[in-house]
Design an enzyme around this catalytic site. Structure first.
Site, short mmCIF file in Angstrom:
data_model
loop_
_atom_site.label_atom_id
_atom_site.label_comp_id
_atom_site.label_asym_id
_atom_site.label_seq_id
_atom_site.Cartn_x
_atom_site.Cartn_y
_atom_site.Cartn_z
N LYS A 9 -7.51 0.97 -4.85
CA LYS A 9 -6.54 1.58 -5.57
C LYS A 9 -7.15 1.93 -6.99
O LYS A 9 -8.47 1.36 -7.52
CB LYS A 9 -5.41 0.84 -5.67
CG LYS A 9 -4.70 0.60 -4.31
CD LYS A 9 -3.37 -0.04 -4.68
CE LYS A 9 -2.58 -0.34 -3.44
NZ LYS A 9 -1.27 -0.87 -3.89
N TYR A 49 3.30 6.93 1.01
CA TYR A 49 4.01 5.74 1.09
C TYR A 49 5.70 5.99 1.35
O TYR A 49 6.60 5.06 0.78
CB TYR A 49 4.04 5.24 -0.35
CG TYR A 49 2.88 4.36 -0.78
CD1 TYR A 49 2.80 2.98 -0.09
CD2 TYR A 49 1.77 4.72 -1.55
CE1 TYR A 49 1.58 2.21 -0.17
CE2 TYR A 49 0.71 3.79 -1.74
CZ TYR A 49 0.62 2.46 -1.07
OH TYR A 49 -0.58 1.93 -1.34
N ASN A 112 -2.74 -3.52 -7.66
CA ASN A 112 -3.16 -5.01 -6.82
C ASN A 112 -4.47 -4.32 -5.96
O ASN A 112 -4.91 -4.98 -4.99
CB ASN A 112 -2.13 -5.28 -5.83
CG ASN A 112 -1.58 -4.33 -4.95
OD1 ASN A 112 -1.94 -3.40 -4.98
ND2 ASN A 112 -0.74 -4.74 -3.89
N HIS A 115 -5.06 -1.46 -0.75
CA HIS A 115 -3.94 -1.20 0.36
C HIS A 115 -4.44 -1.48 1.37
O HIS A 115 -5.77 -1.09 1.65
CB HIS A 115 -3.33 0.26 0.30
CG HIS A 115 -2.53 0.40 1.31
ND1 HIS A 115 -1.31 -0.17 1.35
CD2 HIS A 115 -2.80 0.95 2.64
CE1 HIS A 115 -0.72 0.33 2.69
NE2 HIS A 115 -1.70 0.97 3.33
N GLU A 126 -1.67 5.62 9.48
CA GLU A 126 -2.34 5.97 8.28
C GLU A 126 -3.80 6.65 8.15
O GLU A 126 -4.22 7.27 7.36
CB GLU A 126 -2.55 4.67 7.41
CG GLU A 126 -1.00 4.16 7.20
CD GLU A 126 -0.84 2.75 6.35
OE1 GLU A 126 -2.00 2.28 5.98
OE2 GLU A 126 -0.04 2.05 6.07
P1 CMP Z 1 0.52 -1.78 -0.77
O1 CMP Z 1 -0.09 -2.69 0.16
O2 CMP Z 1 -0.42 -0.74 -1.24
O3 CMP Z 1 2.07 -1.46 -0.13
C1 CMP Z 1 3.23 -0.78 -0.96
C2 CMP Z 1 2.80 -1.26 -2.53
O4 CMP Z 1 4.01 -1.31 -3.35
C3 CMP Z 1 2.34 -2.78 -2.64
O5 CMP Z 1 0.59 -2.64 -2.05
C4 CMP Z 1 2.53 -2.83 -4.22
O6 CMP Z 1 1.29 -2.48 -4.74
C5 CMP Z 1 3.56 -2.03 -4.38
N1 CMP Z 1 4.72 -3.02 -4.83
C6 CMP Z 1 5.43 -2.93 -6.40
N2 CMP Z 1 6.39 -3.75 -6.09
C7 CMP Z 1 6.27 -4.38 -4.83
C8 CMP Z 1 7.18 -5.53 -4.19
N3 CMP Z 1 8.29 -6.10 -4.93
N4 CMP Z 1 6.91 -5.87 -3.07
C9 CMP Z 1 5.89 -4.97 -2.10
N5 CMP Z 1 5.09 -4.21 -2.72
C10 CMP Z 1 5.50 -3.72 -3.93
#
Ligand code: CMP
Length: 137
Positions: A9, A49, A112, A115, A126
């Site tokens: 990311k 998403y 974070n 993904h 995906e």
């Molecule tokens: P990712 O695995 O990319 O999938 C969805 C993303 O939404 C997740 O990582 C997080 O970066 C983001 N996100 C933000 N808030 C939340 C939440 N409360 N629960 C899950 N994903 C979240």
């Protein structure tokens, strides 16, 4: 052999830790069989998403994913979906096990670092979202 989708990311790309994250995959038996660095448009990030469209964090997530370039990869290996998720650690870096990618490189649940597909079915969808068959070797 399974394939799964991984995205490094914008936060991790800005920190210049692409190589360190890729090393985690390669050192743990996952092979990169497709890879590109792209700046996602709002439309593409929103579509990717779409599954989270009704969640309160959707708009922030899309804005974050277009805030800088990302690196999109297809990883291949035994149990690739599960292995990638183990290497990534919990979605929330504060809860991620020490030594996982998110524990070591991520700052928050939004920023974070990576993904990864959460099931084989989603991995197939995906991968097809980002790559054509001729781009995967
Ligand atoms: P990712 O695995 O990319 O999938 C969805 C993303 O939404 C997740 O990582 C997080 O970066 C983001 N996100 C933000 N808030 C939340 C939440 N409360 N629960 C899950 N994903 C979240």
């Amino acid at each position: 052999m399974e394939k799964t989708l991984s995205i490094i990311k914008p936060d991790a790309v800005k920190k210049n830790v692409i190589g360190k994250i890729i090393d985690r995959f390669e050192s743990n038996g996952l092979k990169i069989v497709a890879m590109k660095r792209v700046l996602l448009s709002k439309e593409v990030a929103g579509d990717f998403y779409a599954i989270h469209k009704e969640r309160p964090f959707y708009n922030d997530l899309v804005e974050f994913m277009i805030s800088g370039p990302v690196v999109v990869m297809v990883l291949e290996g035994n149990d690739a979906v599960k292995k990638n998720r183990e290497l990534m650690g919990d979605t929330d870096p504060k809860k991620a096990q020490p030594g996982t990618i998110r524990s070591d490189f991520a700052d928050s649940i939004d920023a974070n670092a990576v993904h990864g597909s959460d099931s084989l079915e989603n991995a197939t969808n995906e991968i097809a979202f980002f790559f054509s068959q001729t781009e995967i070797h």
